[in-house]
Design a protein around this motif. Structure first.
Motif, short mmCIF file in Angstrom:
data_model
loop_
_atom_site.label_atom_id
_atom_site.label_comp_id
_atom_site.label_asym_id
_atom_site.label_seq_id
_atom_site.Cartn_x
_atom_site.Cartn_y
_atom_site.Cartn_z
N VAL A 158 0.86 -1.18 0.00
CA VAL A 158 0.00 0.00 0.00
C VAL A 158 0.90 1.23 0.00
O VAL A 158 1.95 1.24 0.63
CB VAL A 158 -0.95 0.03 1.21
N SER A 159 0.47 2.26 -0.72
CA SER A 159 1.30 3.46 -0.85
C SER A 159 0.91 4.56 0.13
O SER A 159 1.59 5.57 0.23
CB SER A 159 1.22 4.00 -2.28
N SER A 160 -0.22 4.38 0.84
CA SER A 160 -0.67 5.38 1.80
C SER A 160 -1.34 4.65 2.95
O SER A 160 -1.63 3.45 2.86
CB SER A 160 -1.67 6.33 1.12
N VAL A 161 -1.57 5.36 4.05
CA VAL A 161 -2.35 4.78 5.13
C VAL A 161 -3.68 4.29 4.55
O VAL A 161 -4.37 5.04 3.86
CB VAL A 161 -2.61 5.81 6.25
N SER A 162 -4.02 3.04 4.80
CA SER A 162 -5.16 2.43 4.10
C SER A 162 -6.06 1.66 5.05
O SER A 162 -5.60 0.98 5.96
CB SER A 162 -4.66 1.48 3.00
N LEU A 163 -7.35 1.77 4.77
CA LEU A 163 -8.38 1.01 5.47
C LEU A 163 -8.78 -0.18 4.61
O LEU A 163 -9.10 -0.01 3.43
CB LEU A 163 -9.60 1.89 5.73
N GLY A 164 -8.75 -1.37 5.17
CA GLY A 164 -9.18 -2.56 4.45
C GLY A 164 -10.37 -3.19 5.14
O GLY A 164 -10.39 -3.34 6.37
N MET A 165 -11.38 -3.55 4.35
CA MET A 165 -12.56 -4.23 4.89
C MET A 165 -12.91 -5.41 4.00
O MET A 165 -12.94 -5.28 2.77
CB MET A 165 -13.77 -3.29 4.98
N VAL A 166 -13.15 -6.55 4.62
CA VAL A 166 -13.63 -7.74 3.93
C VAL A 166 -15.13 -7.85 4.21
O VAL A 166 -15.54 -7.85 5.37
CB VAL A 166 -12.91 -9.01 4.45
N VAL A 167 -15.94 -7.93 3.17
CA VAL A 167 -17.38 -8.07 3.38
C VAL A 167 -17.85 -9.50 3.17
O VAL A 167 -18.97 -9.86 3.54
CB VAL A 167 -18.18 -7.12 2.46
N GLN A 168 -16.97 -10.33 2.58
CA GLN A 168 -17.29 -11.74 2.40
C GLN A 168 -15.99 -12.53 2.25
O GLN A 168 -15.13 -12.16 1.46
CB GLN A 168 -18.15 -11.93 1.14
N GLY A 169 -15.83 -13.58 3.05
CA GLY A 169 -14.61 -14.36 3.01
C GLY A 169 -13.69 -14.03 4.18
O GLY A 169 -14.09 -13.39 5.15
N ARG A 170 -12.45 -14.43 4.05
CA ARG A 170 -11.47 -14.22 5.13
C ARG A 170 -10.08 -14.08 4.52
O ARG A 170 -9.77 -14.73 3.51
CB ARG A 170 -11.49 -15.39 6.12
N LYS A 171 -9.25 -13.26 5.15
CA LYS A 171 -7.93 -12.95 4.60
C LYS A 171 -6.90 -12.91 5.72
O LYS A 171 -7.20 -12.53 6.85
CB LYS A 171 -7.97 -11.60 3.88
N ARG A 172 -5.69 -13.31 5.36
CA ARG A 172 -4.55 -13.19 6.28
C ARG A 172 -3.54 -12.23 5.70
O ARG A 172 -3.22 -12.28 4.51
CB ARG A 172 -3.87 -14.55 6.50
N VAL A 173 -3.06 -11.33 6.53
CA VAL A 173 -1.99 -10.41 6.15
C VAL A 173 -0.82 -10.64 7.11
O VAL A 173 -1.01 -10.72 8.32
CB VAL A 173 -2.46 -8.94 6.24
N ARG A 174 0.36 -10.76 6.54
CA ARG A 174 1.55 -10.91 7.37
C ARG A 174 2.48 -9.74 7.12
O ARG A 174 2.94 -9.51 6.00
CB ARG A 174 2.27 -12.22 7.07
N ALA A 175 2.74 -8.97 8.17
CA ALA A 175 3.67 -7.85 8.12
C ALA A 175 4.82 -8.15 9.06
O ALA A 175 4.62 -8.29 10.27
CB ALA A 175 2.97 -6.56 8.52
N GLY A 176 6.00 -8.31 8.51
CA GLY A 176 7.13 -8.73 9.33
C GLY A 176 6.91 -10.16 9.80
O GLY A 176 6.67 -11.07 9.01
N SER A 177 6.92 -10.35 11.11
CA SER A 177 6.72 -11.69 11.67
C SER A 177 5.35 -11.84 12.32
O SER A 177 5.13 -12.77 13.09
CB SER A 177 7.81 -11.97 12.72
N ILE A 178 4.43 -10.93 12.00
CA ILE A 178 3.11 -10.94 12.65
C ILE A 178 2.02 -11.24 11.63
O ILE A 178 1.96 -10.63 10.56
CB ILE A 178 2.82 -9.60 13.35
N ASN A 179 1.15 -12.19 11.97
CA ASN A 179 -0.01 -12.52 11.15
C ASN A 179 -1.24 -11.79 11.68
O ASN A 179 -1.51 -11.79 12.88
CB ASN A 179 -0.29 -14.03 11.19
#
Length: 230
Positions: free
Chosen positions: A57-78
């Motif tokens: 992401v190039s700017s501070v960003s809001l992410g919302m999932v309305v259906q399903g599920r997602k994993r994001v890993r930043a560094g060593s944190i899921n």
């Protein structure tokens, strides 16, 4: 060591309106990302699970999932988010993502909305001027690159109004920016407002430096004053 961040499941009380899910579904017309006409807004649709891949992401960003599920890993944190949680990421963050739940009959649907630091700071200043007590900020430890919070009804309502306004040209021109301000306001009312303010301040500072460097390169053959760079 890999750390997993989970939000208290007891907070999963907000059920997304069917209209909000339909709004995202109408915009997420392609498999993968679909860039909206509104700057900084991208919709996503996946009809099958997607393995770990890199994103940014190039700017501070809001992410919302309305259906399903997602994993994001930043560094060593899921971080995991779904229709019960939203996620906010810092500027220039490179991370790994994985779509965990998706199927043709029930595709993964989400959006990512960039929040310009000028907007965040402007809304904060207005809130601080009108009701300074609600923004009393306690000292906090260093903030992570990402945070996940349980959705609340006021934020869901603001997001739904914003996305609905985008479908009508008159409303997009007159109302969408107002609802975007409301989204920033709702985020600044959350427990993570310090995180958001710090991220916006760093991004704004970075933008000023970048602009100054670009200006210096453009005017390198002319004498410059401090006022020129301010």
């Amino acid at each position: 060591m890999v750390t997993t961040v989970l939000v208290d499941p007891q907070s999963e009380a907000v059920v997304l309106p069917a209209e909000l899910v339909a709004l995202v579904a109408r915009q997420a017309v392609n498999e993968g990302p679909t860039r909206a006409a509104w700057p900084g807004l991208t919709f996503y649709r996946f009809e099958q699970r997607v393995g770990t891949h890199w994103d940014k992401v190039s700017s501070v960003s809001l992410g919302m999932v309305v259906q399903g599920r997602k994993r994001v890993r930043a560094g060593s944190i899921n971080y995991f988010y779904d229709p019960f949680h939203y996620l906010v990421m810092k500027r220039e963050l490179r991370f790994q993502a994985e779509i965990l739940q998706a199927a043709p009959e029930r595709p993964f649907l989400s959006f990512v909305l960039q929040l310009q630091p000028e907007l965040v700071n402007e809304v904060y200043d207005e809130m601080n001027r009108l009701v300074p007590d609600i923004l009393h900020i306690e000292p906090t430890p260093p903030t992570p690159d990402v945070y996940v919070m349980a959705l609340d009804q006021p934020l869901v309502g603001a997001v739904q109004r914003f996305l609905l306004a985008l479908e009508s040209e008159p409303e997009r021109g007159v109302l969408a920016s107002t609802y975007l301000r409301e989204i920033a306001y709702r985020l600044l009312r959350s427990e993570q407002r310090v995180w958001l303010l710090e991220s916006a301040a760093r991004e704004n500072h970075g933008n000023v430096i970048t602009a100054a460097i670009a200006f210096m390169k453009q005017e390198m053959h002319h004498p410059l004053s401090v006022r020129d760079l301010a």
